[in-house]
Write a protein that holds these residues in place. Structure first.
Motif, PDB file in Angstrom:
ATOM      1  N   SER A 224       1.153   4.272  -2.785  1.00 47.99           N
ATOM      2  CA  SER A 224       0.591   5.531  -2.300  1.00 47.99           C
ATOM      3  C   SER A 224       0.712   6.619  -3.355  1.00 47.99           C
TER       4      SER A 224
ATOM      5  N   ASN B  44      -5.050   8.860  -3.459  1.00 46.56           N
ATOM      6  CA  ASN B  44      -5.161   7.594  -2.745  1.00 46.56           C
ATOM      7  C   ASN B  44      -4.100   6.623  -3.249  1.00 46.56           C
ATOM      8  N   PHE B  45      -4.018   5.450  -2.626  1.00 48.58           N
ATOM      9  CA  PHE B  45      -3.073   4.463  -3.119  1.00 48.58           C
ATOM     10  C   PHE B  45      -3.719   3.685  -4.267  1.00 48.58           C
TER      11      PHE B  45
ATOM     12  N   LYS C  76       0.829  -1.207   0.000  1.00 49.39           N
ATOM     13  CA  LYS C  76       0.000   0.000   0.000  1.00 49.39           C
ATOM     14  C   LYS C  76       0.862   1.255   0.000  1.00 49.39           C
ATOM     15  N   GLU C  77       1.901   1.236   0.818  1.00 50.69           N
ATOM     16  CA  GLU C  77       2.809   2.385   0.874  1.00 50.69           C
ATOM     17  C   GLU C  77       3.508   2.582  -0.467  1.00 50.69           C
TER      18      GLU C  77
END
Length: 359
Positions: free
Chosen positions: A43, A53-54, A39-40
């Motif tokens: 991002s 947003n991711f 997710k990071e």
């Protein structure tokens, strides 16, 4: 029976993954059901205008030594959109075509610094008997840092650790491919340098200023990292085009933000005070002309990279970020290595010698 929705393509992919023994939630997942690490890495890569947003690839596999992501589209006509120089990476193509979207996510993951290699898969079809798969090995965040694995037309390589390892060993670049990539990347970089030169000429940035803009902005894109003996301490992220808003407030102009980040970078670089002050005085040229920080019409060289108007400073920064920085990651290994090498050659005679590249 002909399909009607993208979810039909998703169902087809699920069946193929389950046929080779992969289990949902254990071996593969859909959209946002990913690790926090991924997710990071995604991002800010959502396929929306704001990109706040991711990103959410349709499917992903994290069980092996390199991540695998999928983008699926209904209709084989939506598999890929290409131009003469490769797969298109404009916003519409990324949103509308499977391969384009998958490569975009893969590039974003690598640009985050969390991954060095990603496998991107585009899947498109009309029914069970008419599905096409394209698989790519993505090894950098530059637009051309990918290799299509033409011989791979199924998902069988995901069956086990053994099959994936065999697949990976055949996918990575050969020495001949690396050599050709270096040649092609250097030629591409020269082409971008000419366009950048034209962009700065159009905005009355003189030849002596141009090299300072390029090197200074590249430095501003780097993380601020302090060496605390045995470990590195990250003090701040590098700037991106999204950080430049065209503000006219004192201390918050685009040029001032760039110079401020350069100052922070040089403070922890280990340079002597004399060198640091000399370099900062030179890079201060970026923020001297406040008119370059005022919002204005876009130059055609960056018209596809920025929505709406922006400052001249942001236009140049964006061009360097999208084209020069990413291309250096292909031709020189990593941009950070290349930029930090400049610190050991930071005397003004070196800067003068490099000036011929952008004059």
């Amino acid at each position: 029976m002909n399909w009607k929705l993208e979810s039909d393509v998703n169902d087809w992919v699920k069946k193929r993954l389950e046929t080779i023994g992969l289990t949902k939630h254990k071996d593969y997942n859909e959209e946002s059901s990913m690790s926090e690490y991924m997710k990071e890495a995604l991002s800010g890569s959502a396929k929306t205008a704001s990109k706040t947003n991711f990103g959410r690839p349709d499917f992903h596999v994290e069980r092996y030594q390199r991540p695998v992501i999928f983008e699926n589209k209904y209709s084989v006509k939506k598999l890929i959109s290409e131009a003469k120089d490769g797969v298109k990476q404009d916003d519409k193509s990324i949103s509308d075509f499977a391969v384009n979207g998958a490569l975009y996510y893969a590039r974003s993951m690598i640009a985050s610094g969390k991954y060095s290699e990603v496998f991107a898969i585009g899947v498109a079809g009309d029914n069970d008997d008419n599905v096409t798969i394209k698989v790519y090995y993505v090894f950098g965040s530059a637009l051309n840092a990918y290799k299509e694995l033409i011989a791979v037309r199924s998902l069988d390589f995901l069956e086990s650790e053994h099959t994936f390892k065999t697949f990976y060993n055949e996918a990575v670049l050969t020495e001949d491919e690396k050599h050709q990539l270096l040649i092609d990347s250097q030629a591409t970089l020269q082409g971008y340098a000419k366009k950048l030169n034209r962009l700065m000429h159009n905005h009355n940035i003189t030849a002596p200023q141009r090299v300072l803009y390029v090197l200074g902005m590249l430095l501003a894109m780097q993380e601020v990292v302090k060496n605390d003996g045995d470990e590195l301490q990250k003090l701040g992220d590098g700037l991106t085009p999204a950080d430049l808003h065209g503000s006219q407030l004192s201390g918050n102009r685009d040029g001032e933000k760039i110079v401020s980040h350069i100052a922070n970078f040089l403070t922890v670089s280990g340079l002597s005070d004399t060198k640091r002050k000399l370099m900062l005085a030179s890079f201060g040229e970026i923020s001297k002309d406040s008119q370059r920080d005022e919002v204005t019409e876009l130059d055609r060289e960056v018209a596809k990279l920025i929505d709406g108007k922006s400052s001249v400073t942001k236009q140049i920064f964006t061009f360097i970020y999208e084209y020069i920085l990413n291309q250096l990651m292909v031709s020189a290994g990593t941009s950070i290595l290349w930029v930090r090498c400049t610190l050991s050659f930071s005397s003004m005679p070196w800067v003068m010698a490099k000036r011929s590249v952008l004059s």
